[in-house]
Design a protein around this motif. Structure first.
Motif, PDB file in Angstrom:
ATOM      1  N   ILE A 195       0.835  -1.209   0.000  1.00  0.00           N
ATOM      2  CA  ILE A 195       0.000   0.000   0.000  1.00  0.00           C
ATOM      3  C   ILE A 195       0.865   1.252   0.000  1.00  0.00           C
ATOM      4  O   ILE A 195       0.589   2.229  -0.717  1.00  0.00           O
ATOM      5  CB  ILE A 195      -0.944  -0.020   1.220  1.00  0.00           C
ATOM      6  N   ALA A 196       1.941   1.250   0.812  1.00  0.00           N
ATOM      7  CA  ALA A 196       2.843   2.402   0.843  1.00  0.00           C
ATOM      8  C   ALA A 196       3.495   2.623  -0.522  1.00  0.00           C
ATOM      9  O   ALA A 196       3.631   3.765  -0.994  1.00  0.00           O
ATOM     10  CB  ALA A 196       3.910   2.198   1.918  1.00  0.00           C
ATOM     11  N   TYR A 197       3.905   1.534  -1.163  1.00  0.00           N
ATOM     12  CA  TYR A 197       4.525   1.656  -2.491  1.00  0.00           C
ATOM     13  C   TYR A 197       3.539   2.220  -3.503  1.00  0.00           C
ATOM     14  O   TYR A 197       3.862   3.130  -4.276  1.00  0.00           O
ATOM     15  CB  TYR A 197       5.033   0.287  -2.940  1.00  0.00           C
ATOM     16  N   LEU A 198       2.312   1.691  -3.515  1.00  0.00           N
ATOM     17  CA  LEU A 198       1.312   2.172  -4.470  1.00  0.00           C
ATOM     18  C   LEU A 198       0.961   3.638  -4.213  1.00  0.00           C
ATOM     19  O   LEU A 198       0.739   4.410  -5.158  1.00  0.00           O
ATOM     20  CB  LEU A 198       0.059   1.299  -4.378  1.00  0.00           C
ATOM     21  N   THR A 199       0.912   4.025  -2.947  1.00  0.00           N
ATOM     22  CA  THR A 199       0.642   5.435  -2.626  1.00  0.00           C
ATOM     23  C   THR A 199       1.752   6.334  -3.147  1.00  0.00           C
ATOM     24  O   THR A 199       1.494   7.413  -3.720  1.00  0.00           O
ATOM     25  CB  THR A 199       0.497   5.593  -1.105  1.00  0.00           C
ATOM     26  N   GLU A 200       3.002   5.905  -2.973  1.00  0.00           N
ATOM     27  CA  GLU A 200       4.143   6.687  -3.476  1.00  0.00           C
ATOM     28  C   GLU A 200       4.106   6.797  -4.995  1.00  0.00           C
ATOM     29  O   GLU A 200       4.333   7.872  -5.563  1.00  0.00           O
ATOM     30  CB  GLU A 200       5.444   6.032  -3.019  1.00  0.00           C
ATOM     31  N   ARG A 201       3.820   5.692  -5.663  1.00  0.00           N
ATOM     32  CA  ARG A 201       3.747   5.724  -7.120  1.00  0.00           C
ATOM     33  C   ARG A 201       2.612   6.627  -7.592  1.00  0.00           C
ATOM     34  O   ARG A 201       2.731   7.336  -8.591  1.00  0.00           O
ATOM     35  CB  ARG A 201       3.528   4.310  -7.662  1.00  0.00           C
ATOM     36  N   SER A 241      11.005  10.755 -16.924  1.00  0.00           N
ATOM     37  CA  SER A 241      10.810  10.423 -15.510  1.00  0.00           C
ATOM     38  C   SER A 241      11.638   9.204 -15.141  1.00  0.00           C
ATOM     39  O   SER A 241      11.910   8.335 -15.969  1.00  0.00           O
ATOM     40  CB  SER A 241       9.328  10.135 -15.234  1.00  0.00           C
ATOM     41  N   ALA A 242      12.051   9.220 -13.901  1.00  0.00           N
ATOM     42  CA  ALA A 242      12.885   8.111 -13.433  1.00  0.00           C
ATOM     43  C   ALA A 242      12.110   6.808 -13.503  1.00  0.00           C
ATOM     44  O   ALA A 242      10.896   6.772 -13.357  1.00  0.00           O
ATOM     45  CB  ALA A 242      13.353   8.384 -12.005  1.00  0.00           C
ATOM     46  N   ARG A 243      12.860   5.767 -13.736  1.00  0.00           N
ATOM     47  CA  ARG A 243      12.229   4.442 -13.817  1.00  0.00           C
ATOM     48  C   ARG A 243      11.630   4.078 -12.460  1.00  0.00           C
ATOM     49  O   ARG A 243      12.301   4.183 -11.441  1.00  0.00           O
ATOM     50  CB  ARG A 243      13.273   3.408 -14.215  1.00  0.00           C
ATOM     51  N   PRO A 244      10.366   3.685 -12.448  1.00  0.00           N
ATOM     52  CA  PRO A 244       9.736   3.409 -11.142  1.00  0.00           C
ATOM     53  C   PRO A 244      10.400   2.235 -10.440  1.00  0.00           C
ATOM     54  O   PRO A 244      10.867   1.288 -11.065  1.00  0.00           O
ATOM     55  CB  PRO A 244       8.283   3.091 -11.510  1.00  0.00           C
ATOM     56  N   LYS A 245      10.415   2.362  -9.137  1.00  0.00           N
ATOM     57  CA  LYS A 245      10.951   1.263  -8.339  1.00  0.00           C
ATOM     58  C   LYS A 245      10.002   0.080  -8.388  1.00  0.00           C
ATOM     59  O   LYS A 245       8.820   0.212  -8.646  1.00  0.00           O
ATOM     60  CB  LYS A 245      11.138   1.720  -6.888  1.00  0.00           C
ATOM     61  N   LYS A 246      10.563  -1.056  -8.123  1.00  0.00           N
ATOM     62  CA  LYS A 246       9.740  -2.263  -8.082  1.00  0.00           C
ATOM     63  C   LYS A 246       9.002  -2.331  -6.758  1.00  0.00           C
ATOM     64  O   LYS A 246       9.503  -1.912  -5.724  1.00  0.00           O
ATOM     65  CB  LYS A 246      10.603  -3.514  -8.265  1.00  0.00           C
ATOM     66  N   SER A 247       7.808  -2.890  -6.829  1.00  0.00           N
ATOM     67  CA  SER A 247       7.005  -3.013  -5.620  1.00  0.00           C
ATOM     68  C   SER A 247       7.568  -4.109  -4.725  1.00  0.00           C
ATOM     69  O   SER A 247       8.279  -5.005  -5.187  1.00  0.00           O
ATOM     70  CB  SER A 247       5.555  -3.350  -5.981  1.00  0.00           C
ATOM     71  N   PRO A 248       7.261  -4.057  -3.425  1.00  0.00           N
ATOM     72  CA  PRO A 248       7.719  -5.135  -2.527  1.00  0.00           C
ATOM     73  C   PRO A 248       7.253  -6.505  -2.974  1.00  0.00           C
ATOM     74  O   PRO A 248       7.950  -7.498  -2.819  1.00  0.00           O
ATOM     75  CB  PRO A 248       7.121  -4.730  -1.176  1.00  0.00           C
ATOM     76  N   GLN A 249       6.049  -6.562  -3.571  1.00  0.00           N
ATOM     77  CA  GLN A 249       5.538  -7.856  -4.034  1.00  0.00           C
ATOM     78  C   GLN A 249       6.405  -8.404  -5.156  1.00  0.00           C
ATOM     79  O   GLN A 249       6.715  -9.593  -5.214  1.00  0.00           O
ATOM     80  CB  GLN A 249       4.086  -7.687  -4.502  1.00  0.00           C
TER      81      GLN A 249
END
Length: 211
Positions: free
Chosen positions: A129-135, A197-205
């Motif tokens: 959820i934190a990752y998706l919110t940041e994205r 834009s910077a390449r998005p980080k990978k999600s924890p999943q």
């Protein structure tokens, strides 16, 4: 007036006792009735003899007590049987109690393991959820920047198209001038391309799946 019986009660009992002494074995009412010549009612002979046998057995049981040694053995056997039954019941209770405690411990262990597994799942979901919110925040910021840039480009295009064209100037005869370096002309400033834009980080999943 009732008819007098052929044999009295005492005579019937005496006949049976005599047969018992001669034979040395059990005597039935039929044997006594035959001994009396088959005279008299058979049912009366049978009832008298059965009642006499029952009374005799009761008297013998009362008159002949068991020896002390035999009675003591019987008492010891009864005490031993009671102790065996008591030990058996106590052992069964102990076994059932241990089984219940063991089952409770297993259930408690399973509950702890399940609780830990659920806690890990909750942590993973919170990280996702934190990752998706940041994205989502990054996406909104990028969209806003692109919108501002597009508005600026449109405003610039409108201002350029609205500026009046310069009036034509009559050609001037070229004058001969001494050799001079030509004035430098400044090239119009080019718009800087927007940085990707910077390449998005990978999600924890995704990180867990890759590992």
């Amino acid at each position: 007036m009732m008819r007098k019986p052929i044999y009295t009660n005492a005579e019937i009992i005496e006949a049976g006792e005599n047969l018992l002494l001669r034979r040395g074995s059990e005597v039935s009412a039929t044997d006594i009735h035959k001994e009396l010549g088959g005279k008299g009612k058979y049912s009366r002979v049978r009832n008298l003899w059965e009642a006499h046998c029952a009374t005799r057995e009761e008297e013998q049981s009362n008159d002949d007590p068991l020896p002390d040694e035999v009675q003591e053995q019987i008492d010891q056997a009864i005490v031993g049987l009671e102790k065996s039954m008591r030990d058996l019941v106590q052992a069964q209770i102990s076994r059932m109690t241990e089984q219940s405690v063991r089952q409770f411990a297993i259930r408690e262990r399973d509950f702890v393991l399940l609780e830990k597994a659920n806690a890990k799942k909750v942590q993973a979901l919170e990280a996702e959820i934190a990752y998706l919110t940041e994205r989502l925040d990054e996406f909104c910021a990028t969209e806003e920047e692109e919108h501002v840039s597009e508005n600026a480009d449109r405003a610039h295009e409108r201002s350029v198209s609205a500026k009046p064209a310069p009036a034509p100037v009559a050609p001037v005869a070229a004058r001969k001038t001494p050799d001079r370096p030509l004035p430098r002309t400044h090239r119009p400033a080019q718009k800087t391309a927007r940085q990707p834009s910077a390449r998005p980080k990978k999600s924890p999943q995704q990180e867990r799946t890759r590992s």
